[in-house]
Motif scaffolding. Structure first.
Motif, PDB file in Angstrom:
ATOM      1  N   ARG A 248       0.832  -1.214   0.000  1.00  0.00           N
ATOM      2  CA  ARG A 248       0.000   0.000   0.000  1.00  0.00           C
ATOM      3  C   ARG A 248       0.865   1.263   0.000  1.00  0.00           C
ATOM      4  O   ARG A 248       0.521   2.259  -0.623  1.00  0.00           O
ATOM      5  N   LYS A 249       2.007   1.210   0.711  1.00  0.00           N
ATOM      6  CA  LYS A 249       2.877   2.385   0.755  1.00  0.00           C
ATOM      7  C   LYS A 249       3.389   2.729  -0.649  1.00  0.00           C
ATOM      8  O   LYS A 249       3.590   3.900  -0.978  1.00  0.00           O
ATOM      9  N   PHE A 250       3.606   1.727  -1.464  1.00  0.00           N
ATOM     10  CA  PHE A 250       4.044   1.951  -2.840  1.00  0.00           C
ATOM     11  C   PHE A 250       3.017   2.800  -3.597  1.00  0.00           C
ATOM     12  O   PHE A 250       3.391   3.672  -4.389  1.00  0.00           O
ATOM     13  N   LEU A 251       1.742   2.547  -3.358  1.00  0.00           N
ATOM     14  CA  LEU A 251       0.695   3.296  -4.056  1.00  0.00           C
ATOM     15  C   LEU A 251       0.830   4.785  -3.801  1.00  0.00           C
ATOM     16  O   LEU A 251       0.757   5.608  -4.726  1.00  0.00           O
ATOM     17  N   ARG A 252       1.023   5.150  -2.548  1.00  0.00           N
ATOM     18  CA  ARG A 252       1.097   6.566  -2.211  1.00  0.00           C
ATOM     19  C   ARG A 252       2.329   7.223  -2.843  1.00  0.00           C
ATOM     20  O   ARG A 252       2.261   8.326  -3.372  1.00  0.00           O
TER      21      ARG A 252
END
Length: 804
Positions: free
Chosen positions: A570-574
């Protein structure tokens, strides 16, 4: 004269047994802690001091800021930096490239012997051997590591690999090393002596760095790109004679700006670390000692010793009034003030000397009790010359610090007033009374602060142990696989483990789901016709990894063991600018020099300790790098039996290996081992501080209550009850402890908050615990005073007042 002083000192010790016991116990505990801390600090700072030009040797570290203000510093450096640093960086006179290998199988082809695995193997270039000079027994120091396929070994390896041969006879012999990336055959071109001094460079086999280039394995070893940072790849430089660390850092800054210009999402730069600091940071055998912890030990030792000194000063100034007539007679008979001061300092030294004897015994006991907290290889002797010189110097210092003020108080008494007893009457402000009260306040302030720190540490460690990590850690076992082992063999072993009834899943990977090691790489993503680069935490895993660890899938699907597929978190998405998981699925990115497709998005999980923020993460598939096997077993299964069964299966497939399975939760507990050590040390310091403070309060209250015995008896005759008398005596101590809590509050808050800032996930400041600690110390102090007060309050007044 000295004989007379000694006789008087012995008489006073015998006459005041309680006072002497309090002094000896308090001072000996303080001296014992200082003696232990001195030996620990000396041991830790004695590493790698023997190298020629040690003050000019620096390791180049990398620092990457994934988020503003949150740097991640590591000794990992990209391979290209080692190639260009001597061309682009002024103020250095030499460079040494170094690449550590792990669990490397060693064999001697000519003898058909396999010698097991070693963690003492590394690639090194000639510059490394010139910076870290050794005594050469055979071979040419300049050319031994120049040619590909060359090696230098130490005497320890020579005796193990070629027993019975002399150093010159070993030259030309071949050794085969099999590591995670390659099989390396090299000829011995040199033999050097092992270091006998304390060092972090324990390596015994050095393979020429140029061997990597010959084998065209830069990609295998992660040396091909400025975006690959591998902690195994390290670089040392020897500064020019007049160059400083700041000069090197300034040059490294220019290199960083040149090669990382235009990055928007991270800040990468290099900095020099002095050789003397390596033992206190990341080294090669997990023997690093925290410099902050060492500094903390020094402060703790000083504080505990000062508390013991305060006890001595406090009680001696209180007792000084009882020796007023003795001083008056001595002055009447011609004693000078300096003679009296020297006499009382001699008496202090006699007590300190006795305490020093017990300090050696206490230091040995404390060392044995805290053996697990002490540095690896630390075996102190408290009766060697260095420790004894330190102890004697400490005795002299304590004699002066503890004894000078009481000696000055005694020596200033006027003989005519002292002989008349007028010294007993105090009008207005009394420095002695003021000091006694305030020294007691300082003692309890330190005790309260220590105890608060321990409660905060304990609460934080409980908090992180209860936090969800985003993956399953219970009943998960893992082991290392033979590096560069046969792929079919490890797949067969994985299938055999899956067939065990108690095994719920098996995964092959190149890394644990959460560990201190980190492999970062660069990833390029195109959005709206513009390309941006991200530094990502890379994990090399198979398709079973997500299921074995029960990591939540947010969108897309799980990987299918295809090298062109990626999973992201999920951190990659941001960081990549995606608004939701479904938007990222199907996106094609450039990673590892080729195009790959994001097939799924995972929920964030902590791939390192809770001190670190979760980074943008990519899960990729490259089976050539797999060297870990992870098995999830049923929670209902006896874990000891499961571990034994898994190991038996492993040994059947790899009979020459001795690796065993370990539990994942034990591995995770190692993240906070240093914090638990700090907790234990502070707990011990709290115990010492409160013990010394209570000892001082015990002695002082005994003296104070003895002075008020007649007052208490008169009040009792006039109708005061036992509780009223106890309350009367205890009131002043209530206020002293209350003031102590007020003084301890801010230092305890400051240091607690500073420690909590190391954790990305932390508790709120537990202010109620602060109040609870203060209340607990107050109750303890009142119990001590009340114990003395009760005895006097119950005494028959007639027995005390009959002489009046």
């Amino acid at each position: 004269m000295l004989k007379n002083y000694l006789i008087i000192a012995i008489r006073n010790i015998k006459r005041n047994k309680l006072r002497t016991l309090v002094h000896v116990l308090g001072l000996s505990l303080g001296m014992a802690v200082c003696l232990l801390v001195f030996n620990v600090v000396y041991f830790a700072h004695d590493f790698d001091k023997f190298h020629t030009n040690a003050d000019r040797i620096f390791r180049i570290n990398s620092s990457m800021e994934w988020e503003p203000g949150i740097p991640n510093q590591s000794p990992a450096i990209p391979g290209p930096l080692g190639e260009v640093i001597d061309q682009e960086l002024a103020n250095i006179s030499g460079k040494g490239r170094f690449y550590t290998l792990h669990e490397t199988m060693v064999s001697i082809p000519g003898q058909n012997r396999q010698l097991g695995r070693s963690n003492k193997v590394a690639f090194a270039d000639p510059g490394f051997m010139q910076i870290f000079q050794r005594e050469w027994l055979a071979g040419d120091p300049v050319t031994a590591l120049e040619e590909p396929g060359s090696a230098v070994i130490t005497v320890a390896s020579m005796e193990k690999y070629f027993p019975g041969l002399a150093p010159h006879d070993v030259l030309g012999k071949e050794i085969l090393w099999i590591d995670a990336n390659d099989s390396i055959m090299a000829q011995v071109k040199g033999v050097v002596k092992d270091y006998e001094e304390r060092t972090d460079f324990f390596f015994q086999d050095f393979i020429s760095f140029s061997t990597i280039n010959k084998k065209e394995k830069e990609n295998w070893y992660g040396l091909q790109s400025w975006g690959n940072f591998n902690t195994s790849s390290q670089l040392f430089v020897l500064s020019a004679v007049h160059a400083t660390q700041s000069d090197i850092d300034e040059g490294l800054k220019s290199i960083s700006e040149k090669h990382y210009r235009g990055e928007d999402n991270s800040s990468t730069y290099f900095l020099a670390e002095p050789l003397a600091n390596i033992h206190f940071n990341e080294n090669y055998d997990d023997t690093a000692v925290s410099q902050a912890m060492l500094d903390g030990l020094i402060y703790i030792g000083i504080i505990i010793l000062l508390l013991a000194c305060l006890n001595f000063i406090n009680l001696e100034t209180a007792q000084a009034i009882n020796r007023a007539k003795e001083v008056g007679i001595r002055k009447t008979l011609g004693s000078q003030r300096r003679q009296l001061i020297f006499q009382f300092l001699s008496e202090t030294f006699a007590i300190v000397f006795i305490a020093g004897f017990f300090a050696v015994l206490f230091a040995d006991l404390i060392t044995k009790y805290f053996q697990d907290y002490l540095p690896q290889g630390f075996e102190p002797s408290y009766i060697n010359s260095l420790s004894l010189v330190f102890l004697f110097g400490l005795m002299l210092l304590l004699t002066f610090v503890s004894g000078l003020y009481p000696a000055l108080v005694l020596a200033r008494y006027q003989p005519q007033k002292a002989l008349k007893g007028e010294i007993h009457y105090v009008h207005g402000f009394s420095l002695g009374v003021f000091l006694r009260k305030n020294l007691t306040v300082l003692q309890f302030s330190a005790s309260i602060a220590f105890i608060i720190l321990v409660t905060v540490l304990t609460s934080q460690l409980k908090y992180i142990s209860s936090q969800p990590l985003g993956f399953e850690k219970d009943a998960v076992l893992y082991t290392n696989l033979p590096f560069r082992g046969d792929r079919d063999t490890r797949e067969t072993l994985a299938d055999r483990l899956r067939n065990e009834s108690f095994v719920q899943g098996v995964s092959l990977s190149g890394v644990l789901v959460s560990s201190n090691s980190m492999w970062t790489s660069d990833l390029y993503i195109t959005k709206d016709t513009s390309e941006s680069m991200l530094f990502v935490h890379t994990m090399n895993v198979d398709s079973a990894f997500v299921d074995v660890h029960q990591i939540k899938l947010l969108d897309g699907r799980k990987a299918h063991n295809q090298q062109d597929e990626l999973l992201v978190n999920r951190k990659f998405l941001r960081e990549a600018g995606f608004s939701n998981p479904s938007e990222a699925v199907g996106t094609i990115v450039t990673f590892g020099g080729s195009s790959k497709t994001i097939v799924g998005v995972l929920e964030n999980f902590n791939a390192s300790s809770l001190k670190e923020e979760i980074m943008p993460m990519v899960l990729t598939f490259n089976p050539d790098y797999f060297h870990m096997m992870i098995a999830k077993v049923s929670g209902k299964q006896n874990l000891a039996f499961a571990k034994e069964r898994l190991e038996n299966q492993y040994k059947e497939m790899y009979p020459q290996e001795t690796v065993s399975f370990s539990f994942m939760d034990e591995q995770l507990a190692q993240f906070y081992e240093e914090d638990r050590k700090i907790q234990g040390v502070l707990g011990f310091a709290s115990g010492m501080a409160i013990l010394i403070s209570i000892l001082g309060l015990f002695g002082l209250s005994s003296f104070t209550i003895a002075q008020r015995t007649k007052e208490i008896s008169i009040r009792k005759v006039l109708g005061a009850g036992v509780l009223q008398l106890i309350g009367l005596i205890s009131t002043q101590y209530f206020w002293l402890v209350l003031i102590s809590f007020g003084l301890a509050f801010y230092p305890a808050y400051y240091f607690s908050n500073m420690w909590l800032q190391e954790f990305a996930y932390r508790i709120d400041m537990p202010y109620l615990m602060f109040a609870g600690v203060g209340f607990g110390v107050l109750i303890l102090a009142l119990l001590v005073v009340g114990f003395h007060s009760l005895g006097v309050a119950k005494t028959n007044p007639a027995e005390i007042l009959k002489s009046e």
